[in-house]
Design a protein around this motif. Sequence first.
Motif, short mmCIF file in Angstrom:
data_model
loop_
_atom_site.label_atom_id
_atom_site.label_comp_id
_atom_site.label_asym_id
_atom_site.label_seq_id
_atom_site.Cartn_x
_atom_site.Cartn_y
_atom_site.Cartn_z
N TYR A 291 0.81 -1.23 0.00
CA TYR A 291 0.00 0.00 0.00
C TYR A 291 0.84 1.28 0.00
O TYR A 291 0.46 2.27 -0.62
CB TYR A 291 -0.98 0.00 1.17
N ILE A 322 -8.58 -1.78 2.37
CA ILE A 322 -8.30 -1.95 3.82
C ILE A 322 -9.61 -2.21 4.56
O ILE A 322 -9.71 -3.12 5.39
CB ILE A 322 -7.57 -0.70 4.37
N LEU A 327 -5.56 -7.24 4.30
CA LEU A 327 -4.45 -6.80 5.14
C LEU A 327 -3.29 -7.79 5.08
O LEU A 327 -3.48 -8.99 5.30
CB LEU A 327 -4.92 -6.67 6.60
#
Length: 353
Positions: A291, A322, A327
């Motif tokens: 990310y 997210i 994750l």
Amino acid sequence: MKARIAVLPGDGIGPEVIAEGVRCLRVLAERGGHDLTLIERPFGGAAIDLTGEPLPPETLTTCQSADAVLLGAIGGPKWSAPEAKVRPEQGLLELRRALGVYANLRPVKVHPALLGASTLKPEVLTGVDLLFVRELTGGIYFGEKRRDATAASDLCTYTVTEIERIVRVAAHLAQQRRGKLVSIDKSNVLETSRLWREVATRIVRSEFPQVSLEHMLVDAAAMHLIRRPRDFDVLVTENMFGDILTDEASMLAGSLGLLPSASLGEGRRGLYEPIHGSAPDIAGQGIANPYGTVLSVALLLRHSLGLTAEAEALEQAVSAAIDAGALTPDLAPSGPAVSTRAAGEAVLDRLTR
Ligand code: NAD
């Protein structure tokens, strides 16, 4: 629009996270009908292995003639022996200097779904949205270095021009945000800091009267950053203080892997990279958080290509990924985690919906 982007994957997890950033960039270019040429070049340890130097001339000229540079990360134990004559990090300092990118922008925003990922209490973190502006090509990292048998010294120098230009960048950004600028120095001890404070006061008062300026000593800033981070909007500081404080600030967001950066100079060309290093401890496992790199691509779209809508779409896609629970292990130490590729897929998925 038409643009050339130099892509430097680098070492360790660099190539893994860059692959995801590049996929997002290609999808957005195709969707918007933009003609982007991506040119990949060796850099850092990978370049030392290939050519003997961390920043080969061909890599440098590609970067100098590009509209933007997207970098993964460099370094690793293979090139870190104390007796090593060339180091990947030398290439990075040289690249920043050659591109004249003196302003390093590091936004830190706390995502509500990740309040538990930080070591700090959620109530301290809710609503944190700050922007660090670090001076990148001056100060003690670039001053004369001396060493003899019994002593060593590093010279810290700042010119009025260097301070003026970085304060202007920060004040301009503060004007576009909540209008609050904190300038960080050590003016009770350092002459360079006394000059910094004088110049910052003059520039903000005369050119940005609507921006409120507060001066803070670096030791107090280190404390306030974790005590009341929500109070900060834009922070500007010199090279070494910025280096240290931005790593501290990164922990507000929960993981080094989340944070992007942009390094800008006078023109539109910029150098964009996640703030983390090459993470040799997890390299090759496909579990690095992409990310920070994907958000660096958003900064590239905004600052170098002027593609604001695309930048916002990408930032929203990361936020939605997210929210949906995509994750990597650094963000979900005890819960189910996804791979680098799957996190990239989650973003792409939301971009193409
Ligand atoms: P690092 O940032 O590489 O790693 C620190 C810790 O954070 C490690 O536990 C790592 O696994 C974790 N981490 C970092 N990025 C992550 C990501 N995207 N996803 C998940 N976890 C992540 O710092 P380090 O270990 O001190 O340095 C390793 C190498 O990187 C060194 O050679 C150093 O010089 C270099 N480095 C390069 C840059 C750069 O390229 N700009 C910046 C910092 C460090």
